[in-house]
Design a protein around this motif. Structure first.
Motif, PDB file in Angstrom:
ATOM      1  N   ALA A  99       1.335  -0.504   2.189  1.00 39.81           N
ATOM      2  CA  ALA A  99       0.712  -0.831   3.472  1.00 39.81           C
ATOM      3  C   ALA A  99      -0.795  -0.967   3.290  1.00 39.81           C
ATOM      4  O   ALA A  99      -1.391  -0.316   2.431  1.00 39.81           O
ATOM      5  CB  ALA A  99       1.016   0.245   4.510  1.00 39.81           C
ATOM      6  N   ASP A 101      -4.374  -1.134   5.792  1.00 42.13           N
ATOM      7  CA  ASP A 101      -4.926  -0.916   7.133  1.00 42.13           C
ATOM      8  C   ASP A 101      -6.445  -0.869   7.007  1.00 42.13           C
ATOM      9  O   ASP A 101      -7.012   0.181   6.711  1.00 42.13           O
ATOM     10  CB  ASP A 101      -4.374   0.382   7.729  1.00 42.13           C
ATOM     11  CG  ASP A 101      -4.842   0.610   9.153  1.00 42.13           C
ATOM     12  OD1 ASP A 101      -5.447  -0.302   9.750  1.00 42.13           O
ATOM     13  OD2 ASP A 101      -4.607   1.714   9.676  1.00 42.13           O
ATOM     14  N   ARG A 106      -1.993   2.331   1.470  1.00 43.46           N
ATOM     15  CA  ARG A 106      -0.938   3.350   1.317  1.00 43.46           C
ATOM     16  C   ARG A 106      -0.142   3.015   0.070  1.00 43.46           C
ATOM     17  O   ARG A 106       0.261   1.866  -0.142  1.00 43.46           O
ATOM     18  CB  ARG A 106      -0.025   3.403   2.519  1.00 43.46           C
ATOM     19  CG  ARG A 106       1.066   4.458   2.363  1.00 43.46           C
ATOM     20  CD  ARG A 106       1.559   4.934   3.708  1.00 43.46           C
ATOM     21  NE  ARG A 106       2.648   5.871   3.600  1.00 43.46           N
ATOM     22  CZ  ARG A 106       2.514   7.173   3.405  1.00 43.46           C
ATOM     23  NH1 ARG A 106       1.325   7.705   3.252  1.00 43.46           N
ATOM     24  NH2 ARG A 106       3.562   7.958   3.348  1.00 43.46           N
ATOM     25  N   TRP A 125      -2.845   7.888   0.507  1.00 43.63           N
ATOM     26  CA  TRP A 125      -3.711   6.944   1.204  1.00 43.63           C
ATOM     27  C   TRP A 125      -5.031   6.940   0.452  1.00 43.63           C
ATOM     28  O   TRP A 125      -5.546   7.998   0.105  1.00 43.63           O
ATOM     29  CB  TRP A 125      -3.948   7.362   2.650  1.00 43.63           C
ATOM     30  CG  TRP A 125      -2.860   7.014   3.604  1.00 43.63           C
ATOM     31  CD1 TRP A 125      -1.883   7.844   4.059  1.00 43.63           C
ATOM     32  CD2 TRP A 125      -2.640   5.754   4.233  1.00 43.63           C
ATOM     33  NE1 TRP A 125      -1.062   7.176   4.935  1.00 43.63           N
ATOM     34  CE2 TRP A 125      -1.507   5.896   5.057  1.00 43.63           C
ATOM     35  CE3 TRP A 125      -3.291   4.526   4.172  1.00 43.63           C
ATOM     36  CZ2 TRP A 125      -1.018   4.846   5.825  1.00 43.63           C
ATOM     37  CZ3 TRP A 125      -2.793   3.469   4.938  1.00 43.63           C
ATOM     38  CH2 TRP A 125      -1.672   3.621   5.766  1.00 43.63           C
TER      39      TRP A 125
END
Length: 133
Positions: A99, A101, A106, A125
């Motif tokens: 992921a 963001d 991630r 993260w």
């Protein structure tokens, strides 16, 4: 650093030795005998002395640190040991970006033992500077 979902972190193989386990126990004040006394470990049902939980976490974390270099920092990390790991057995740690963001990435992580079984899993993260996305 070009990062996208599915990007794989370069794997790192570790082969902890009995001496490393003993030293790691010493520097972490971990006096549990399963990490350095083979006879005692066997008396508790283990096949051999056992690699410390925290050392296994450090191995996974090493994959992220190596990949990030000075381009970012780890913001959170968690891991879970699934199967025992023993000295003189190679585990290969790897990660995959799952992921994005903003500047946060991630990563799922895993360590596989010599038979291919996942012995440790985790996630992190990390904030990444200048990802080049």
């Amino acid at each position: 650093m070009n990062i996208s979902v599915g990007s794989e972190l370069p794997p790192i193989a570790y082969t902890p030795s009995r001496v490393q386990l003993f030293r790691f126990s010493a520097v972490t004040w971990n006096s549990h005998r399963i990490h350095y006394d083979e006879a005692y470990a066997r008396s508790e049902g283990h096949a051999d002395v056992v690699v410390q939980s925290t050392l296994r976490g450090e191995q996974l974390l090493g994959v992220v640190r190596s990949w990030l270099g000075d381009r970012g920092e780890i913001r959170s990390f968690e891991w879970r040991n699934l199967l025992p790991a023993h000295p003189d057995q190679t585990v290969t740690c790897r990660g995959t970006v799952v992921a994005l963001d903003g500047d946060l990435v991630r990563i799922t992580l895993e360590a596989r033992g010599p038979d291919g079984d996942v012995v440790t899993s985790g996630s992190a993260w990390a904030s990444v500077v200048a990802t080049g996305r």
